[in-house]
Write a protein that holds these residues in place. Structure first.
Motif, PDB file in Angstrom:
ATOM      1  N   GLY A 195    -103.583-212.352 -63.001  1.00 15.50           N
ATOM      2  CA  GLY A 195    -102.253-212.777 -62.610  1.00 15.50           C
ATOM      3  C   GLY A 195    -101.884-212.408 -61.187  1.00 15.50           C
ATOM      4  N   SER A 196    -102.705-211.627 -60.513  1.00 22.11           N
ATOM      5  CA  SER A 196    -102.333-211.168 -59.181  1.00 22.11           C
ATOM      6  C   SER A 196    -102.577-212.253 -58.138  1.00 22.11           C
ATOM      7  N   LEU A 197    -101.874-212.112 -57.019  1.00 23.84           N
ATOM      8  CA  LEU A 197    -102.039-213.054 -55.918  1.00 23.84           C
ATOM      9  C   LEU A 197    -103.458-212.998 -55.369  1.00 23.84           C
ATOM     10  N   LYS A 198    -104.025-211.783 -55.319  1.00 18.75           N
ATOM     11  CA  LYS A 198    -105.385-211.617 -54.814  1.00 18.75           C
ATOM     12  C   LYS A 198    -106.373-212.393 -55.668  1.00 18.75           C
ATOM     13  N   ASP A 199    -106.216-212.349 -56.998  1.00 17.87           N
ATOM     14  CA  ASP A 199    -107.112-213.093 -57.895  1.00 17.87           C
ATOM     15  C   ASP A 199    -107.044-214.587 -57.591  1.00 17.87           C
ATOM     16  N   GLN A 200    -105.848-215.104 -57.445  1.00 16.44           N
ATOM     17  CA  GLN A 200    -105.675-216.529 -57.176  1.00 16.44           C
ATOM     18  C   GLN A 200    -106.232-216.909 -55.806  1.00 16.44           C
ATOM     19  N   GLU A 201    -106.065-216.050 -54.834  1.00 14.40           N
ATOM     20  CA  GLU A 201    -106.617-216.311 -53.502  1.00 14.40           C
ATOM     21  C   GLU A 201    -108.138-216.355 -53.550  1.00 14.40           C
ATOM     22  N   ASN A 202    -108.738-215.435 -54.319  1.00 12.39           N
ATOM     23  CA  ASN A 202    -110.199-215.423 -54.468  1.00 12.39           C
ATOM     24  C   ASN A 202    -110.692-216.698 -55.142  1.00 12.39           C
ATOM     25  N   LEU A 203    -109.993-217.133 -56.169  1.00 11.70           N
ATOM     26  CA  LEU A 203    -110.388-218.350 -56.877  1.00 11.70           C
ATOM     27  C   LEU A 203    -110.258-219.578 -55.974  1.00 11.70           C
ATOM     28  N   ASN A 204    -109.175-219.657 -55.253  1.00 17.73           N
ATOM     29  CA  ASN A 204    -108.984-220.803 -54.356  1.00 17.73           C
ATOM     30  C   ASN A 204    -110.042-220.833 -53.259  1.00 17.73           C
ATOM     31  N   ALA A 205    -110.386-219.673 -52.727  1.00 14.65           N
ATOM     32  CA  ALA A 205    -111.434-219.603 -51.697  1.00 14.65           C
ATOM     33  C   ALA A 205    -112.775-220.040 -52.260  1.00 14.65           C
ATOM     34  N   ALA A 206    -113.065-219.608 -53.519  1.00 10.82           N
ATOM     35  CA  ALA A 206    -114.327-219.990 -54.163  1.00 10.82           C
ATOM     36  C   ALA A 206    -114.382-221.502 -54.409  1.00 10.82           C
ATOM     37  N   THR A 208    -112.884-223.843 -52.656  1.00 11.25           N
ATOM     38  CA  THR A 208    -113.099-224.501 -51.365  1.00 11.25           C
ATOM     39  C   THR A 208    -114.556-224.394 -50.936  1.00 11.25           C
ATOM     40  N   GLU A 209    -115.128-223.202 -51.116  1.00 15.24           N
ATOM     41  CA  GLU A 209    -116.519-222.977 -50.713  1.00 15.24           C
ATOM     42  C   GLU A 209    -117.479-223.835 -51.536  1.00 15.24           C
ATOM     43  N   LEU A 210    -117.257-223.904 -52.856  1.00 17.00           N
ATOM     44  CA  LEU A 210    -118.159-224.680 -53.704  1.00 17.00           C
ATOM     45  C   LEU A 210    -118.051-226.175 -53.414  1.00 17.00           C
ATOM     46  N   GLU A 211    -116.880-226.647 -53.090  1.00 12.23           N
ATOM     47  CA  GLU A 211    -116.710-228.064 -52.766  1.00 12.23           C
ATOM     48  C   GLU A 211    -117.443-228.412 -51.470  1.00 12.23           C
ATOM     49  N   LYS A 212    -117.367-227.554 -50.468  1.00 10.23           N
ATOM     50  CA  LYS A 212    -118.109-227.759 -49.219  1.00 10.23           C
ATOM     51  C   LYS A 212    -119.611-227.741 -49.488  1.00 10.23           C
ATOM     52  N   PHE A 213    -120.032-226.838 -50.363  1.00  8.72           N
ATOM     53  CA  PHE A 213    -121.450-226.731 -50.718  1.00  8.72           C
ATOM     54  C   PHE A 213    -121.928-228.025 -51.372  1.00  8.72           C
ATOM     55  N   ARG A 214    -121.125-228.565 -52.281  1.00  7.14           N
ATOM     56  CA  ARG A 214    -121.512-229.792 -52.981  1.00  7.14           C
ATOM     57  C   ARG A 214    -121.642-230.968 -52.015  1.00  7.14           C
ATOM     58  N   GLN A 215    -120.749-231.043 -51.070  1.00 10.14           N
ATOM     59  CA  GLN A 215    -120.809-232.111 -50.076  1.00 10.14           C
ATOM     60  C   GLN A 215    -122.086-232.027 -49.237  1.00 10.14           C
TER      61      GLN A 215
END
Length: 288
Positions: A195-206, A208-215
């Protein structure tokens, strides 16, 4: 007559005190003769309801532990008090490994299975002339994860027969990946969801990174397991070689079964696999 009555009372009281003393020493004697298995059973029974009582009991078997300048009793209690409330329901313990160093020294490690994540408990028991005692007790989480990753990434002593439930989870992950990288991150990082902001920031960063990787690498063409490491039938690390349209990449999954079902705690992907595969097939590494 009055004096005799008093003397009788005194004698009876004396017998009562003697009985308590005998009972006390009898209890101490029985405790002194406990086996390591009985000591550990009592420790874990206490741990179910009170971590502090369990730790106090362990130190109580060997008072010199508390008296040492480097005693970690207070540190353990403080750490558990702050950590355990965040870990959810406790599902019991499972033996990871037991080492008998001598006939009178044992070192054991256990997985303490909480709903959110496990803790590793390491214990050293030793016997003097009279009884078994605790001589060391430590808890850790990060070191356990680091060791699992190191073992899982190694191509020495490969094990590729992962349980069906584990391989099914990996298949579900890649099927989800084909549909949506964002959903794949949610599926593959259940241990990082909070529930923390840090958890959500980590998930959002991951995501973004995985989508760039797939491209960059395209769609999944094929994949196969490289190595599988499991401890206590509850914690595992699975390393996979994944063939994408444009590249070959290693995906690794840290998995956890706190109760009855496995889940993917987190995953990582790296592109250093080809050099390691070449090293694994060197002549001096081949087995007869």
């Amino acid at each position: 007559m009055e004096d005799m009555g008093k003397r009788k009372k005194i004698n009876l009281n004396s017998l009562g005190i003697l009985g308590v003393i005998l009972l006390f020493f009898s209890t101490v004697s029985l405790r002194a003769q406990e086996t390591p298995e009985q000591i550990l059973q009592h420790f874990f029974e206490l741990y179910k309801t009170s971590q502090e009582e369990a730790i106090t009991y362990a130190y109580g078997t060997n008072p010199t532990l508390m008296e040492k300048e480097d005693s970690n009793y207070d540190e353990i209690i403080k750490t558990l008090d702050s950590l355990v409330p965040q870990l959810g329901k406790y599902h019991g313990s499972a033996l990871i490994a037991e080492t008998k160093l001598t006939t009178k020294i044992k070192h054991l490690s256990y997985l303490l299975k909480y709903e959110v994540m496990p803790i590793r408990l390491s214990l050293t028991l030793a016997k003097d002339d009279v009884k078994w005692k605790f001589f060391g007790i430590t808890f850790d989480t990060n070191e356990l994860v680091d060791e699992m990753i190191k073992a899982g990434l190694s191509l020495d002593n490969q094990i590729t027969n992962a349980p069906k439930e584990v391989t099914s989870l990996v298949s579900d992950f890649f099927e989800t990946y084909d549909r949506s990288t964002r959903q794949a991150v949610d599926f593959g990082m259940q241990g990082d969801v909070g529930g923390s902001l840090k958890d959500q920031e980590n998930l959002n960063a991951a995501k973004t990174e995985l989508e760039k990787f797939r491209q960059a690498v395209g769609e999944v063409q094929d994949y196969g397991i490289l190595n599988y490491v499991e401890v206590a039938n509850s914690y595992s690390y699975a390393s996979y070689l994944v063939n994408f349209k444009e590249d070959m990449v290693r995906f690794s999954f840290l998995m956890y079964k706190p109760n009855k079902r496995w889940k993917i705690e987190t995953f990582r992907f790296t592109g250093d696999i080809l050099d390691q595969l070449q090293e694994a097939t060197k002549i001096y590494r081949l087995k007869n």
